[in-house]
Scaffold this active site. Structure first.
Site, PDB file in Angstrom:
ATOM      1  N   HIS A  90       0.735  -1.161  -0.078  1.00 31.72           N
ATOM      2  CA  HIS A  90       0.013  -0.048  -0.011  1.00 31.72           C
ATOM      3  C   HIS A  90       0.960   1.231  -0.019  1.00 31.72           C
ATOM      4  CE1 HIS A  90      -3.618   2.497   0.702  1.00 31.72           C
ATOM      5  NE2 HIS A  90      -2.936   3.075   1.631  1.00 31.72           N
ATOM      6  N   GLU A  91       1.922   1.352   0.897  1.00 34.80           N
ATOM      7  CA  GLU A  91       2.687   2.422   1.098  1.00 34.80           C
ATOM      8  C   GLU A  91       3.592   2.457  -0.320  1.00 34.80           C
ATOM      9  OE1 GLU A  91       1.742   4.663   2.998  1.00 34.80           O
ATOM     10  OE2 GLU A  91       0.676   3.455   4.094  1.00 34.80           O
ATOM     11  N   HIS A 150       1.689   4.755  -2.817  1.00 36.46           N
ATOM     12  CA  HIS A 150       1.879   6.069  -2.634  1.00 36.46           C
ATOM     13  C   HIS A 150       3.317   6.565  -3.201  1.00 36.46           C
ATOM     14  CE1 HIS A 150      -1.906   6.298  -0.754  1.00 36.46           C
ATOM     15  NE2 HIS A 150      -1.560   5.647   0.560  1.00 36.46           N
TER      16      HIS A 150
END
Length: 364
Positions: free
Chosen positions: A17-18, A21
């Protein structure tokens, strides 16, 4: 080992997920000065050329930091590569990239399961299996004497064939018949008998008898015929799990009192993952895909401290041509973060207390 495997899967999903980004920002040339897995004091840090990488003590997520929010940053405020100086669309791509990364990763996990563990099929037999009778409250099924492992062959002479539609047909018949007596034809071992059961009226206005339902058949695993079938089956499973996840969150809104009891925190999720891994390590593919889809759906909700909350701020900016005041945004996000961490701690304590180990130490 199974507990460790489940924890590793959760950690990988947070990293994915990170990285979504982080990768979206770097791809657009946007400055990033922090990449953190977890919150609180750092267990490990590495200072890269432009970014600090850290593993922190509270494993309830992670974050990607930008110099825009760093008062000690020496980068000029008018630098075009600061996130806040980019157009709304660029920022929206960065914020939504974590959700997109989780969805893509879930899809490829399901493809990986097909290619390595195999495609799960069912050799259907007539009827619908009742794997569990719900006994928290004396249900209609329990009162009528149904038992775990019974197979419902027919209702009111409506026979359930050996196919994938039988379970949904049985569920619909029960839900459409609150307070109406139904005659069940049930097979138990080698014996077949009939019993009348009256579904109770549930909180959602539908009938229920208090049972779990499952297809009646034997689970088998087979290798995909080719790579195209693996991608096709993975896509079908991905669509199914996504629909179920969205429906689950919809029920949380429409029937909060009942659905909220089923919300699980990190401890319960790890416990489920460990149990699945103990039975078959290949189950971790499916477990990871389900949790990854759930992370994506949760994060896209328009709530403070989540990606959806930041997208909501951008939507306001896009509509009105200017952002909300920084102090207002910071206040909303900080409040949301405190509430989110508080909920996480509550779920951890509740789920820990419900573990079998603690139940044995402190019996009711």
């Amino acid at each position: 080992m199974s507990v460790l495997a489940a924890i590793i899967v959760l950690g990988i999903l947070i990293v994915v997920h990170e990285l979504g980004h982080f990768g979206a920002a770097r791809f657009q040339g946007i400055r990033v000065n922090k990449f953190s897995i977890g919150f609180g004091p750092a267990l490990f840090k590495y200072d890269g050329k432009e970014t600090e990488y850290a593993l922190r003590i509270i494993p309830l997520g992670g974050y990607v930091g930008f110099p825009d929010d760093d008062p000690d940053s020496n980068i000029p405020l008018d630098d075009p590569n600061l996130l806040r100086n980019r157009p709304v669309l660029d920022r929206a791509i960065v914020i939504s990239a974590g959700v997109i990364a989780n969805l893509i990763f879930a899809y490829f996990l399901l493809i990986g399961q097909c290619l390595t563990v195999g495609i799960q099929d069912i050799t259907y037999q007539p009827g619908v299996l009742i794997p569990q009778i719900l006994t928290e409250v004396q249900s209609a099924a329990a009162t009528a004497g149904l038992q775990n492992g019974d197979v419902v062959l027919a209702i009111n002479n409506q026979v359930f064939a050996a196919d994938e539609t039988s379970m949904e047909s049985l569920r619909k018949t029960i839900q459409d018949s609150p307070n109406q007596s139904l005659n069940f034809t049930v097979k138990r071992g080698e014996d077949t008998f009939n019993v009348d059961i009256t579904p109770e009226l549930g909180d959602n206005g539908k009938g229920k008898i208090g049972v779990m339902l499952a297809p009646n058949g034997e689970l088998i695993k087979r290798r995909p015929r080719d790579i195209i079938e693996a991608f096709t089956v993975g896509a079908q499973q991905f669509e199914r799990y996504t629909k179920l996840t969205v429906q689950g969150f919809g029920q949380l809104v429409t029937n909060f009192q009942e659905s909220a009891k089923q919300v699980a925190g990190p401890i319960a999720i790890v416990a489920v993952g460990a149990e699945l891994a103990k039975n078959d390590i290949g189950n971790l593919f499916q477990f990871g895909a389900l949790i990854s889809i759930n992370l994506a759906v949760i994060n896209i909700l328009p709530l403070p401290a989540l990606d959806g909350g930041q997208l909501a701020f951008l939507l306001v900016e896009g509509i009105f041509g200017k952002p909300l005041p920084n102090k207002l945004q910071e206040g909303i996000m900080q409040t949301g973060l405190v509430l989110l961490l508080g909920l996480g701690i509550f779920l951890i304590l509740r789920d820990t207390a419900n573990l079998a180990f603690f139940q044995q130490l402190f019996p009711q």
